[in-house]
Design a protein around this motif. Structure first.
Motif, mmCIF file in Angstrom:
data_model
loop_
_atom_site.group_PDB
_atom_site.id
_atom_site.type_symbol
_atom_site.label_atom_id
_atom_site.label_comp_id
_atom_site.label_asym_id
_atom_site.label_seq_id
_atom_site.Cartn_x
_atom_site.Cartn_y
_atom_site.Cartn_z
ATOM 1 N N PHE A 182 -2.880 -5.359 -6.012
ATOM 2 C CA PHE A 182 -3.928 -4.726 -5.859
ATOM 3 C C PHE A 182 -4.822 -4.777 -7.492
ATOM 4 C CE2 PHE A 182 -1.983 -1.805 -2.711
ATOM 5 C CZ PHE A 182 -2.749 -2.351 -1.804
ATOM 6 N N ALA A 214 -4.953 3.186 -4.230
ATOM 7 C CA ALA A 214 -4.656 2.060 -5.330
ATOM 8 C C ALA A 214 -5.603 1.951 -6.110
ATOM 9 C CB ALA A 214 -4.527 0.858 -4.218
ATOM 10 N N LEU A 268 -9.304 3.317 3.211
ATOM 11 C CA LEU A 268 -9.810 2.017 2.636
ATOM 12 C C LEU A 268 -11.211 2.125 2.035
ATOM 13 C CD1 LEU A 268 -8.710 -0.415 5.289
ATOM 14 C CD2 LEU A 268 -7.570 0.364 3.064
ATOM 15 N N ASP A 315 -3.948 6.834 4.714
ATOM 16 C CA ASP A 315 -4.965 6.439 3.714
ATOM 17 C C ASP A 315 -6.325 6.075 4.243
ATOM 18 O OD1 ASP A 315 -4.459 3.761 4.683
ATOM 19 O OD2 ASP A 315 -3.641 3.209 2.772
ATOM 20 N N SER A 373 0.917 -1.282 0.057
ATOM 21 C CA SER A 373 0.090 0.160 0.038
ATOM 22 C C SER A 373 0.757 1.336 -0.004
ATOM 23 C CB SER A 373 -0.988 -0.042 1.162
ATOM 24 O OG SER A 373 -1.683 1.001 1.035
ATOM 25 N N GLN A 405 1.155 3.974 -2.933
ATOM 26 C CA GLN A 405 0.801 5.242 -2.926
ATOM 27 C C GLN A 405 1.420 6.238 -2.767
ATOM 28 O OE1 GLN A 405 -3.566 5.054 -0.852
ATOM 29 N NE2 GLN A 405 -2.457 3.496 -0.139
ATOM 30 N N LEU A 420 -10.325 -1.869 -0.481
ATOM 31 C CA LEU A 420 -8.654 -1.546 -1.289
ATOM 32 C C LEU A 420 -8.685 -0.082 -0.544
ATOM 33 C CD1 LEU A 420 -9.668 -2.391 -4.689
ATOM 34 C CD2 LEU A 420 -7.781 -3.375 -3.753
ATOM 35 N N PRO A 421 -7.170 0.304 -0.578
ATOM 36 C CA PRO A 421 -6.797 1.818 -0.272
ATOM 37 C C PRO A 421 -7.373 2.520 -1.574
ATOM 38 C CG PRO A 421 -4.973 0.329 0.182
ATOM 39 C CD PRO A 421 -6.136 -0.564 -0.618
#
Length: 187
Positions: free
Chosen positions: A145, A165, A86, A84, A21, A25, A161-162
């Motif tokens: 991802f 991403a 999610l 971040d 992640s 990112q 997911l983040p």
């Protein structure tokens, strides 16, 4: 994500372990900036899950560790790195796709495309499902991802997911992201 540091930033080699992640990112721009300011430093970057990263720093196998979720049982100095968010990813046409905000517990009737065992997001999802006395229905588990996004886009499940991403890898049609209302979704 959080950062663990153990090095002298003048010259030499830094062994950096980080979760995927952070690598996707945040790290590319941060590494470029750091290396421009410190041309005498070489960085050995390795992708690892959070628990491996914290153990590596504690055992001096890594100088710096960036991780999202792990127990800090080693007494290491921990500094904040980045935040971040999610998000839930669903294919267009999914019954949750019209929602702007969803509680994770409301997703547990659906099959998930998840991450490999030991990953921070996998841990969060399993813990949140357990806290709700529910089971996370993991239909598939993958490590990238891009793979999660491809599987969600084709309707093989939903995923968490983040958001960063998804912005990087999921811009193509066929995918909708929904904000998670759960506090743990803000990392």
């Amino acid at each position: 994500p959080r950062i663990l540091i153990r090095f002298e930033p003048h010259r030499g080699r830094v062994r950096l372990f980080a979760n995927i992640s952070s690598i996707t990112q945040f790290l590319p721009a941060d590494l470029k900036s750091f290396l421009t300011r410190h041309p005498g430093i070489d960085i050995d970057l390795e992708e690892h899950i959070s628990s491996t990263t914290t153990r590596a720093v504690a055992e001096n196998a890594a100088d710096v560790g960036i991780y999202a979720q792990a127990d800090n049982e080693y007494g290491l100095e921990v500094l904040p790195y980045r935040r971040d968010q999610l998000a839930l990813a669903v294919p267009h046409g999914h019954e949750l796709a019209r929602r702007k905000l969803v509680n994770f517990v409301d997703t547990l009737d659906y099959e998930f495309v998840g991450y490999h065992k030991g990953g921070a997001i996998n841990y969060l999802l399993l813990r949140a499902a357990s806290d709700a006395n529910r089971t996370l229905k993991l239909r598939f588990q993958v490590t990238a991802f891009e793979a999660v996004i491809a599987m969600v886009r084709t309707g093989l499940g939903i995923s968490v997911l983040p958001a960063g991403a998804v912005n990087l890898f999921g811009r193509e049609r066929g995918l909708r992201t929904i904000q998670l209302a759960d506090a743990w979704a803000n990392r």
